[in-house]
Design a protein around this motif. Sequence first.
Motif, short mmCIF file in Angstrom:
data_model
loop_
_atom_site.label_atom_id
_atom_site.label_comp_id
_atom_site.label_asym_id
_atom_site.label_seq_id
_atom_site.Cartn_x
_atom_site.Cartn_y
_atom_site.Cartn_z
N ILE A 1 1.01 -0.79 0.30
CA ILE A 1 -0.39 -0.13 -0.25
C ILE A 1 0.50 1.22 0.19
CG2 ILE A 1 -1.63 1.12 1.85
CD1 ILE A 1 -3.11 -1.20 2.14
N SER A 2 1.93 1.06 0.79
CA SER A 2 2.73 2.45 1.25
C SER A 2 3.65 2.20 0.02
CB SER A 2 4.07 2.16 2.18
OG SER A 2 3.55 2.34 3.17
N LEU A 3 3.99 1.42 -1.29
CA LEU A 3 4.71 1.55 -2.38
C LEU A 3 3.42 2.43 -3.28
CD1 LEU A 3 7.39 1.02 -3.61
CD2 LEU A 3 6.63 -1.24 -4.35
N ILE A 4 2.33 1.72 -3.60
CA ILE A 4 1.29 2.41 -4.60
C ILE A 4 0.90 3.84 -4.12
CG2 ILE A 4 -1.24 2.16 -4.92
CD1 ILE A 4 -0.86 -0.77 -4.28
N CYS A 5 1.56 4.01 -3.37
CA CYS A 5 1.12 5.66 -2.85
C CYS A 5 2.33 5.94 -3.18
CB CYS A 5 0.32 5.65 -0.79
SG CYS A 5 -0.70 4.79 -0.86
N LYS A 6 3.39 5.47 -2.69
CA LYS A 6 4.54 7.06 -3.13
C LYS A 6 4.82 6.74 -4.13
CE LYS A 6 9.39 7.18 -2.03
NZ LYS A 6 10.45 6.28 -0.99
N GLU A 7 4.77 6.01 -4.96
CA GLU A 7 4.86 5.66 -6.52
C GLU A 7 4.14 7.10 -7.25
OE1 GLU A 7 6.44 4.81 -10.69
OE2 GLU A 7 7.23 4.31 -7.68
N PHE A 8 2.55 6.00 -7.04
CA PHE A 8 2.07 7.11 -7.69
C PHE A 8 1.14 7.97 -6.92
CE2 PHE A 8 1.24 2.07 -8.98
CZ PHE A 8 2.16 2.47 -10.57
N ASN A 9 1.69 8.54 -6.21
CA ASN A 9 1.19 10.09 -5.45
C ASN A 9 -0.07 9.89 -4.97
OD1 ASN A 9 1.82 12.07 -4.37
ND2 ASN A 9 1.15 13.31 -6.18
N VAL A 10 -0.16 8.61 -4.51
CA VAL A 10 -1.60 8.23 -4.20
C VAL A 10 -1.96 8.37 -2.69
CG1 VAL A 10 -3.58 6.71 -4.32
CG2 VAL A 10 -2.58 6.32 -6.32
N ASN A 11 -2.59 9.48 -2.15
CA ASN A 11 -3.55 9.42 -1.16
C ASN A 11 -4.23 7.97 -0.11
OD1 ASN A 11 -4.57 10.47 1.31
ND2 ASN A 11 -6.47 11.78 0.75
N GLU A 12 -3.55 8.44 0.52
CA GLU A 12 -2.36 6.65 1.35
C GLU A 12 -4.04 6.62 2.33
OE1 GLU A 12 -0.84 3.41 4.60
OE2 GLU A 12 0.88 5.29 3.80
N GLU A 13 -4.87 7.48 2.77
CA GLU A 13 -6.14 7.56 3.29
C GLU A 13 -7.30 7.03 2.66
OE1 GLU A 13 -8.80 7.32 6.65
OE2 GLU A 13 -6.87 7.57 6.17
N TRP A 14 -6.95 7.65 1.39
CA TRP A 14 -7.78 7.24 0.57
C TRP A 14 -8.08 5.68 -0.05
CZ3 TRP A 14 -7.76 5.15 -4.08
CH2 TRP A 14 -9.02 5.38 -5.50
N LEU A 15 -6.70 5.57 -0.47
CA LEU A 15 -6.57 3.89 -0.71
C LEU A 15 -6.91 3.41 -0.08
CD1 LEU A 15 -5.72 2.46 -2.86
CD2 LEU A 15 -3.36 2.37 -2.06
N ARG A 16 -7.12 2.92 1.76
CA ARG A 16 -7.00 2.56 3.13
C ARG A 16 -8.68 1.87 3.06
NH1 ARG A 16 -3.20 -0.08 5.37
NH2 ARG A 16 -0.88 0.29 5.42
N ASN A 17 -8.89 3.26 2.78
CA ASN A 17 -10.67 4.10 3.50
C ASN A 17 -11.12 4.32 2.60
OD1 ASN A 17 -9.42 3.03 6.03
ND2 ASN A 17 -8.25 5.01 6.27
N GLY A 18 -11.28 5.30 1.21
CA GLY A 18 -12.01 5.44 0.38
C GLY A 18 -12.30 7.05 0.42
N THR A 19 -11.88 7.89 1.41
CA THR A 19 -11.71 9.43 2.03
C THR A 19 -10.98 9.77 1.29
OG1 THR A 19 -10.08 9.23 3.87
CG2 THR A 19 -12.94 8.68 4.10
N GLY A 20 -10.87 11.32 1.31
CA GLY A 20 -10.38 12.54 0.69
C GLY A 20 -10.12 11.94 -0.71
N GLU A 21 -9.64 12.96 -1.02
CA GLU A 21 -9.38 13.14 -2.56
C GLU A 21 -8.53 11.81 -2.86
OE1 GLU A 21 -10.51 15.02 -4.87
OE2 GLU A 21 -12.00 15.83 -3.27
N MET A 22 -8.64 10.98 -4.57
CA MET A 22 -7.79 10.07 -4.81
C MET A 22 -5.81 10.30 -5.06
SD MET A 22 -7.75 7.39 -8.19
CE MET A 22 -8.94 7.95 -8.34
N PHE A 23 -5.51 11.40 -5.86
CA PHE A 23 -4.39 11.92 -5.43
C PHE A 23 -4.18 13.03 -4.14
CE2 PHE A 23 -4.98 9.65 -10.00
CZ PHE A 23 -4.55 8.80 -9.47
N ASN A 24 -2.68 12.74 -3.92
CA ASN A 24 -1.75 13.83 -3.18
C ASN A 24 -1.51 15.22 -4.21
OD1 ASN A 24 -2.02 12.67 -0.14
ND2 ASN A 24 -0.53 11.07 -1.54
#
Length: 178
Positions: free
Chosen positions: A47-70
């Motif tokens: 999960i951390s790697l996906i967020c870092k590599e693609f600039n994904v908002n970790e809160e969104w990826l884990r829980n669906g809250t916030g914006e998809m990308f940072n």
Amino acid sequence: MNIGDRIKKVRKSLDLTQEAFATRIGSVQNTITGYESGRRNPSAPVISLICKEFNVNEEWLRNGTGEMFNPEPCDELDSLADKFNLSHGEYIFLEKYLKLKREERDNVFDFIMDVCSAIGDSGVSGTADAAPRSSVPDIDIDAEVEAYRQQLELQKKAAAESSLSSGGNDEGAGKKEA
């Protein structure tokens, strides 16, 4: 929407195949298929790697809250501020410094080097108290008064002895009227 659905949404929004997505995170296409189908759950490091590599908002990826990308950094300085957790003052300092002309930056650098050299040459720790001791030595007023009193007594005694040795029968000699 589960985490697999969100991974698929990220991949599709980036217009990547499962294979290309997997390659970017050091994985294989079958693993990504497992995540997206819900048969497998990604580990915390994935999960951390996906967020870092693609600039994904970790809160969104884990829980669906916030914006998809940072949010994307506006420029390199914003990126440095994020990377090094700069304070507001540090950010402004760097911004102002970097906007100086090359010659002005060289002058600032030379000034800083002069200050460092002066601190080193002083033999005093750079963390010592800022206020230097006065060049005027501390004066003990009571001791000065006592020394002056003793000097006056010696002068008075010497004057009295001088008056006696010269055979002065003049009682008032050497004395001030009261």
